[in-house]
Write an enzyme that holds these catalytic residues in place. Structure first.
Site, short mmCIF file in Angstrom:
data_model
loop_
_atom_site.label_atom_id
_atom_site.label_comp_id
_atom_site.label_asym_id
_atom_site.label_seq_id
_atom_site.Cartn_x
_atom_site.Cartn_y
_atom_site.Cartn_z
N GLU A 185 -59.79 61.08 7.75
CA GLU A 185 -58.49 60.39 7.88
C GLU A 185 -58.03 60.49 9.33
OE1 GLU A 185 -55.25 61.52 5.31
OE2 GLU A 185 -56.59 61.67 3.58
N GLU B 292 -57.35 67.90 1.49
CA GLU B 292 -56.25 68.65 2.10
C GLU B 292 -55.70 69.75 1.20
OE1 GLU B 292 -53.36 65.90 3.67
OE2 GLU B 292 -54.82 64.97 4.99
O1 IFM Z 1 -50.94 59.66 3.02
C1 IFM Z 1 -51.44 60.89 3.40
C2 IFM Z 1 -52.71 61.21 2.64
O2 IFM Z 1 -52.50 61.18 1.27
C3 IFM Z 1 -53.19 62.59 3.02
N1 IFM Z 1 -53.29 62.75 4.44
C4 IFM Z 1 -52.18 62.32 5.25
C5 IFM Z 1 -51.75 60.92 4.87
C6 IFM Z 1 -50.53 60.50 5.72
O3 IFM Z 1 -49.47 61.36 5.49
#
Ligand code: IFM
Length: 454
Positions: free
Chosen positions: A354, A167
């Protein structure tokens, strides 16, 4: 309508975590300080003053966490490597104890048939590099590549695929534009060079990984952007936001050029950060896959304040997670179809690296099960429409340190008691385990899943 049982054969099931969010042990075995240690020590930065100093104590309890993963029947585990454990000052010699920890983790995962999928940078920059300018300093990209090579030389004989960055959009905006995350800079649009230096770091590291015969991915938090109305002003604002959140990262990676950033007050050199040849370095190694982190779409309206070319709007009539994020499973389908239509043959296979939600539920987390199942059905719809999607990693295996929210947002399939460190699987854990098993049966038999399995 296709559903999650229709996901393709060979589809890989996993869970995701990140080092600072679970490991704890921040002062042990030669780990150097990271920007998150510094940031969380500053009063007022994190809700209730929480820090990742202990987190889930995964550094000591990882065998128990691997056992939980084995119980799920996972194909893969996405975790991140703490750069300050490997190179405590960001540059200089490697820390043998840090490498040894990930060595053990990898071996123990492989012993139970789970493929490790490490991320090299999930926001925990060594503080020593931040002291030299962090991601605003181009040199950080070169230090990152050296660190990547050190880790790959140690683990690459057992770890086939690597995610360079997690990210980069969030790290740029939350960490450097708004100051909500470490390192806490509130530079607004002057943070744009952070995007480029991260992408340069990706490109330099990707070449070194590729030279070692390893597969390379990068994960970003992508969002489908919808205009609040069909008015030209809202459409223009939505396009501007899409440029900043999505295309600023995917265009250089997949097309070898930055999008038009004039709405953000810069040309394609991102305030002078981009040097001749940089885009060639970023694209030199074709991506084996693109990691998509999906949580929600974003609704955008024309700006109300002249400093930015957009403003955020509410998505009406949808449920929200405990974090207040709108739940829109179709957004995942739209996002993936949009990626395919925008990038065509330049788009590598996708992996959802994710997806998940925070809830305030007890052991019977029906909201989470509904969230996960509807998003997986949305993923199956995209796959049925021809999107090449290879895997899905739920965020997250266990409740953990949720950055500026501390331990208040719980994303785990497994509940963690942060006083005793007891792990207690929630209903979603059994649900995910059964889904994985049923999908495998379906693929092996080529038949349909019985209603009991569903
Ligand atoms: O916890 C985070 C992760 O570190 C990065 N993506 C989003 C998740 C939820 O906010």
């Amino acid at each position: 309508m296709p559903d999650r049982y229709d996901l393709p054969a060979g589809f890989r099931w996993g869970v995701a975590t990140a080092a600072y969010q679970i490991e704890g042990a921040v002062d042990e075995d030669g780990r150097g300080p990271s920007i998150w240690d510094t940031f969380t020590a500053r009063p007022g930065t994190v809700r209730d003053g929480h820090t990742g100093a202990v987190a889930c104590d995964h550094y000591h309890r990882y065998p128990e966490d691997i056992e939980l993963m084995r119980g799920l029947g996972l194909d893969g585990y996405r975790f991140s490597i703490a750069w300050p454990r490997i190179r405590p000052t960001g540059a200089g010699p490697a820390n043998p104890a840090g490498l040894a920890f990930y060595d053990r983790l990898v071996d123990d995962l492989l012993a139970v048939g789970i493929t490790p999928l490490p991320t090299l940078f999930h926001w925990d920059l060594p503080q020593a590099l931040e002291d030299r300018g962090g991601w605003l300093n181009r040199d950080t990209a070169y230090h990152f590549a050296e660190y990547a090579a050190i880790v790959a030389d140690r683990l690459g004989d057992r770890v086939p695929a690597w995610i360079t960055l997690n990210e980069p959009f969030v790290h740029m905006v939350y960490g450097h534009a708004l100051g909500i995350h470490a390192p806490g800079h509130a530079l607004m649009l002057d943070a744009l060079p952070v995007a480029h230096h991260q992408l340069l770091a990706h490109g330099l590291a990707a070449s070194l990984l590729h030279e070692r015969g390893l597969d390379v991915l990068i994960s970003n938090n992508l969002t489908p952007v919808e205009p609040a109305s069909p008015s030209p002003a809202d459409l223009a604002a939505a396009e501007a936001y899409d440029t900043l959140h999505n295309r600023l990262f995917t265009d250089p990676l997949l097309l070898g050029r930055y999008p038009d950033l004039t709405a953000f007050g810069t040309g394609p050199d991102l305030h002078g950060a981009v040097r001749p040849g940089d885009l060639d370095l970023i694209t030199a190694t074709p991506l084996t896959g693109l990691g998509v982190n999906y949580y929600n779409p974003t609704r955008i309206a024309a700006p109300t304040d002249p400093s930015l070319p957009f403003t955020f709007a509410e998505i009406p009539d949808v449920p929200h997670t405990a974090f207040g994020w709108p739940v829109v499973p179709d957004g995942l389908t739209h996002l993936l179809l949009h990626l395919r239509d925008t990038y065509g043959k330049a788009l590598p296979p996708l992996t959802i690296t994710e997806n998940g939600c925070s809830t305030t539920e007890g052991p019977d987390d029906t909201f989470r099960i509904s969230y996960l199942s509807t998003h997986l059905d949305a993923l199956a719809t995209a796959a049925a429409e021809g999107v090449d999607v290879r895997g899905y990693y739920t965020w997250s295996l266990i409740d953990n340190f949720e950055w500026a929210e501390g331990y208040h947002q719980r994303f785990g399939l497994v509940h963690v008691d942060f006083v005793t460190q007891a792990r207690t699987p929630r209903a979603s854990y059994a649900w995910y385990r059964d889904l994985i098993a049923a999908h495998r049966v379906r693929c092996a038999t080529g038949g349909s899943v019985t209603s009991g399995d569903r």
